[in-house]
Design an enzyme around this catalytic site. Structure first.
Site, short mmCIF file in Angstrom:
data_model
loop_
_atom_site.label_atom_id
_atom_site.label_comp_id
_atom_site.label_asym_id
_atom_site.label_seq_id
_atom_site.Cartn_x
_atom_site.Cartn_y
_atom_site.Cartn_z
N LYS A 90 12.80 61.31 -69.44
CA LYS A 90 14.21 60.91 -69.44
C LYS A 90 14.96 61.83 -68.51
O LYS A 90 14.80 63.07 -68.58
CB LYS A 90 14.78 61.06 -70.88
CG LYS A 90 16.22 60.64 -71.00
CD LYS A 90 16.38 59.15 -71.21
CE LYS A 90 17.78 58.63 -70.96
NZ LYS A 90 18.05 58.34 -69.52
N GLN A 111 15.23 69.60 -66.95
CA GLN A 111 15.49 68.50 -67.89
C GLN A 111 14.56 68.57 -69.09
O GLN A 111 14.95 68.23 -70.21
CB GLN A 111 15.30 67.17 -67.15
CG GLN A 111 15.92 65.97 -67.83
CD GLN A 111 17.42 65.83 -67.57
OE1 GLN A 111 17.86 66.00 -66.45
NE2 GLN A 111 18.18 65.52 -68.61
N LYS A 114 16.13 71.02 -71.49
CA LYS A 114 17.42 70.49 -71.93
C LYS A 114 17.19 69.39 -72.98
O LYS A 114 17.81 69.40 -74.05
CB LYS A 114 18.16 69.90 -70.73
CG LYS A 114 19.52 69.34 -71.03
CD LYS A 114 20.03 68.42 -69.92
CE LYS A 114 20.09 69.10 -68.57
NZ LYS A 114 20.86 68.31 -67.58
N LYS A 126 13.13 63.22 -63.59
CA LYS A 126 14.28 63.11 -62.69
C LYS A 126 13.86 62.32 -61.48
O LYS A 126 12.68 62.30 -61.13
CB LYS A 126 14.73 64.52 -62.23
CG LYS A 126 16.15 64.55 -61.71
CD LYS A 126 17.14 64.75 -62.85
CE LYS A 126 18.56 64.61 -62.42
NZ LYS A 126 19.49 65.04 -63.50
N GLY A 165 22.11 58.05 -64.64
CA GLY A 165 22.85 58.51 -63.47
C GLY A 165 22.78 60.01 -63.26
O GLY A 165 22.33 60.77 -64.12
N ASP A 166 23.21 60.43 -62.10
CA ASP A 166 23.41 61.85 -61.74
C ASP A 166 24.33 61.78 -60.51
O ASP A 166 25.05 60.78 -60.33
CB ASP A 166 22.07 62.53 -61.45
CG ASP A 166 22.18 64.06 -61.39
OD1 ASP A 166 22.19 64.71 -62.44
OD2 ASP A 166 22.29 64.63 -60.26
N THR A 210 28.97 63.97 -70.98
CA THR A 210 28.56 65.27 -70.42
C THR A 210 29.74 66.24 -70.42
O THR A 210 29.63 67.39 -70.87
CB THR A 210 27.99 65.11 -69.00
OG1 THR A 210 27.03 64.05 -69.00
CG2 THR A 210 27.32 66.39 -68.53
N ASN A 241 31.94 62.56 -62.32
CA ASN A 241 31.86 62.16 -63.73
C ASN A 241 31.97 63.35 -64.68
O ASN A 241 32.76 63.32 -65.63
CB ASN A 241 30.54 61.40 -63.96
CG ASN A 241 30.33 61.10 -65.43
OD1 ASN A 241 29.59 61.82 -66.11
ND2 ASN A 241 30.98 60.08 -65.93
P1 NDP Z 1 29.23 62.85 -59.26
O1 NDP Z 1 28.51 62.24 -58.12
O2 NDP Z 1 30.04 61.98 -60.16
O3 NDP Z 1 30.17 64.03 -58.75
C1 NDP Z 1 29.68 65.12 -58.01
C2 NDP Z 1 30.85 65.99 -57.64
O4 NDP Z 1 30.40 67.23 -57.10
C3 NDP Z 1 31.73 65.36 -56.57
O5 NDP Z 1 33.05 65.76 -56.78
C4 NDP Z 1 31.15 65.96 -55.30
O6 NDP Z 1 32.03 65.96 -54.20
C5 NDP Z 1 30.94 67.38 -55.78
N1 NDP Z 1 30.11 68.17 -54.87
C6 NDP Z 1 30.53 69.24 -54.17
N2 NDP Z 1 29.56 69.74 -53.42
C7 NDP Z 1 28.50 68.99 -53.62
C8 NDP Z 1 27.21 69.03 -53.08
N3 NDP Z 1 26.82 69.93 -52.19
N4 NDP Z 1 26.35 68.14 -53.53
C9 NDP Z 1 26.73 67.22 -54.42
N5 NDP Z 1 27.96 67.12 -54.96
C10 NDP Z 1 28.84 68.00 -54.55
O7 NDP Z 1 28.11 63.61 -60.11
P2 NDP Z 1 28.14 64.10 -61.63
O8 NDP Z 1 29.51 64.49 -62.03
O9 NDP Z 1 27.39 63.11 -62.43
O10 NDP Z 1 27.23 65.40 -61.54
C11 NDP Z 1 27.74 66.70 -61.30
C12 NDP Z 1 26.74 67.73 -61.74
O11 NDP Z 1 26.49 67.59 -63.14
C13 NDP Z 1 25.37 67.65 -61.07
O12 NDP Z 1 24.84 68.95 -60.93
C14 NDP Z 1 24.52 66.89 -62.10
O13 NDP Z 1 23.15 67.17 -61.96
C15 NDP Z 1 25.09 67.45 -63.39
N6 NDP Z 1 24.91 66.66 -64.58
C16 NDP Z 1 25.31 65.35 -64.64
C17 NDP Z 1 25.18 64.63 -65.81
C18 NDP Z 1 25.68 63.23 -65.95
O14 NDP Z 1 25.59 62.69 -67.05
N7 NDP Z 1 26.22 62.62 -64.93
C19 NDP Z 1 24.55 65.22 -67.00
C20 NDP Z 1 24.22 66.62 -66.85
C21 NDP Z 1 24.39 67.28 -65.68
P3 NDP Z 1 31.82 64.90 -53.01
O15 NDP Z 1 32.37 63.60 -53.54
O16 NDP Z 1 32.63 65.45 -51.90
O17 NDP Z 1 30.37 64.82 -52.70
O1 2IT Z 2 21.15 66.08 -65.67
C1 2IT Z 2 21.27 65.28 -66.61
O2 2IT Z 2 21.05 65.61 -67.78
C2 2IT Z 2 21.69 63.91 -66.30
N1 2IT Z 2 21.95 63.61 -65.14
C3 2IT Z 2 21.75 62.87 -67.39
C4 2IT Z 2 20.39 62.27 -67.62
C5 2IT Z 2 20.35 61.12 -68.58
O3 2IT Z 2 19.22 60.61 -68.76
O4 2IT Z 2 21.35 60.73 -69.17
#
Ligand code: NDP
Ligand code: 2IT
Length: 450
Positions: A90, A111, A114, A126, A165-166, A210, A241
């Site tokens: 997952k 992961q 986690k 992943k 998603g990520d 998250t 997100n």
């Molecule tokens: P999104 O794509 O929704 O948002 C990513 C954000 O980070 C954007 O604002 C993006 O800006 C910014 N950013 C800045 N620098 C970077 C870079 N070098 N590479 C990528 N993004 C950058 O992603 P999420 O909010 O889903 O994910 C954010 C973090 O949280 C990641 O590390 C992800 O692995 C982690 N995460 C996500 C989960 C989820 O459920 N979605 C769960 C657990 C962890 P810009 O638009 O300019 O690229």
């Molecule tokens: O990094 C993470 O934990 C996520 N992007 C969410 C993974 C998931 O299966 O919901």
């Protein structure tokens, strides 16, 4: 250092020399496992650590697709099925131009621990692609997702591997991926992907999970150290997100969020961020954060300069939430945050802090909520989405949110109890690694040489 841990790290470096992020993630975990490895000599007899650092399977594939000019584009797709000892693989899918095997392996490795911490039956995986969604039309995104799924569908199902998603993958992409999976397999298998829209099997509160979960963990960590969120100044790296819903919950808990960012730069709004505007800009219009100024001309925009501390970390704050990407906070940035009086850092992103920065922050008594524990609310709620899909039933928002709150409270308690048991002080990074490792290790030991 424990010689078994040392040898294993050395071998990982030798074998994966070209994968710096993966090596970093392995080092951070294995070094903190020393006290447990010291207690369990039997692990070495069955090469448990050697097996733990080797993915069960890596799938790498070609993703050809047609752009709007009818030109053929080619990207590289991945799915890393790292450890399935405690449940189906997952983990999310990341679409970002920086994606490579090292980043996929570090994320899948993290992961695994986690998912173990959530207490739910999910293994670690992943995936993603070096596809860059920026500037792509909706049709291009759809065609890419369909081509990606044409291959991925051979390697996933609701009992085997469940992506979500990520970075760069949200409800829109999950919709296109699910539609293609359903057509190819000729079955409505809702539980094969999570983060779905509510109209076809998504869970209420998954979108918020998250960020909300991060703040539930933060609340528990602050409480345990006689602190709280009331009137605290918060800055957030990212505006995707995780960042958006962390901001929402932080505000609900009485904190003041004054800055958010994207990869270009950050906005500072001393009155407190207008989150409805951020949602409109990022979730609906997919614009740059700079546009915030068109409506709030009294706010400030600071552009990032390559090679320098990201602008958002130069702002003075009590609580800092890195919710963007890996290695956002290096030693230099950590020093600046400490100098500016930071109390706590909550890792919404995966591995946002380098090993040197983690050490420095903990030495300077900064409370650090580690990613594996603090951002586990997203995947935990994904597992709740799978449960609802299996039952063909849907819980209310409040029911899911309450379960999420309980899960995050329990994860903090595990970190806290483990830090007491091993005399780790406020080093919740180490205690999360240990607590996550234990269940995976027990399952692997019980299942023989796997
Ligand atoms: P999104 O794509 O929704 O948002 C990513 C954000 O980070 C954007 O604002 C993006 O800006 C910014 N950013 C800045 N620098 C970077 C870079 N070098 N590479 C990528 N993004 C950058 O992603 P999420 O909010 O889903 O994910 C954010 C973090 O949280 C990641 O590390 C992800 O692995 C982690 N995460 C996500 C989960 C989820 O459920 N979605 C769960 C657990 C962890 P810009 O638009 O300019 O690229
Ligand atoms: O990094 C993470 O934990 C996520 N992007 C969410 C993974 C998931 O299966 O919901």
């Amino acid at each position: 250092m424990n010689s078994y841990v040392e040898q294993t790290i050395k071998r990982v470096i030798e074998k994966n020399g070209h994968e710096p992020e993966f090596i970093q993630a392995v080092k951070e975990v294995l070094e903190s496992l020393e006290p447990v490895i010291d207690q369990h000599k039997e692990y070495q007899d069955v090469s448990l650590l050697e097996r733990l650092v080797e993915p069960e399977r890596i799938i790498s594939f070609r993703v050809p697709w047609l752009d709007d000019n009818n030109k053929v584009q080619v990207n590289r797709g991945f799915r890393v099925q790292f450890n399935g000892a405690i449940g189906p693989y997952k983990g999310g899918l990341r679409f970002h131009k920086s994606v490579n095997q090292s980043i996929m392996k570090f994320l899948a490795f993290e992961q695994t621990f986690k998912n173990s911490l959530t207490g739910l039956p999910i293994g670690g995986g992943k995936g993603g692609s070096d596809f860059d969604p920026k500037g792509k039309s909706d049709n291009e995104i759809m065609r890419f997702c369909q081509s990606f799924m044409n291959e991925l569908q051979k390697h996933i199902n609701h009992n085997l591997d469940v992506p979500a998603g990520d970075i760069g993958v949200g409800a829109r992409e999950i919709g296109y991926l699910f539609g293609q999976y359903r057509r190819i397999k000729n079955t409505f298998e809702a539980g094969v992907l999570t983060g779905k829209d509510l109209s076809y099997g998504g869970s209420l509160a998954r979108k918020e999970a998250t960020g909300f979960g991060l703040m539930y963990f933060m609340r528990e960590m602050l409480n345990a150290n006689n602190k709280n969120l009331k009137d605290k100044i918060v800055t957030i790296s990212g505006s995707g997100n995780v960042a958006i819903y962390a901001a929402q919950k932080a505000m609900e808990m009485g904190a003041k969020v004054v800055a958010m960012s994207d990869s270009n730069g950050c906005i500072y709004d001393g009155k407190g961020i207008d989150l409805d505007l951020i949602k409109q800009l990022k979730e609906v219009e997919r614009k740059r954060i700079k546009e915030y100024l068109l409506k709030h001309s009294d706010a400030k925009y600071m552009e990032n300069i390559i090679g320098q501390t990201p602008a958002v970390y130069t702002i003075k704050a009590d609580i800092v939430l890195p919710c963007a990407t890996q290695n956002d906070i290096n030693l230099e940035t950590a020093k600046l945050l400490v100098q500016n009086g930071v109390i706590a850092i909550g890792e919404g992103a995966n591995m946002p802090t380098t090993i040197e920065a983690i050490d420095y922050l903990i030495q300077h008594n900064v409370l650090l909520a580690p990613a594996k524990a603090a951002n586990a609310g997203g995947v935990a709620t994904s597992a709740l989405e799978m449960s609802q899909n299996s039952m063909r039933y849907a819980w209310t928002f409040d029911e899911v949110d309450k379960k999420l709150n309980d899960i995050m409270t329990n994860i903090f308690k595990m970190c806290y109890d483990t830090s007491k048991e091993y005399n780790l002080g406020i080093n919740y990074v180490a205690s999360a690694n240990i607590a996550g490792f234990k269940k995976v290790a027990n399952a692997m030991m019980a299942q023989g040489v796997i």
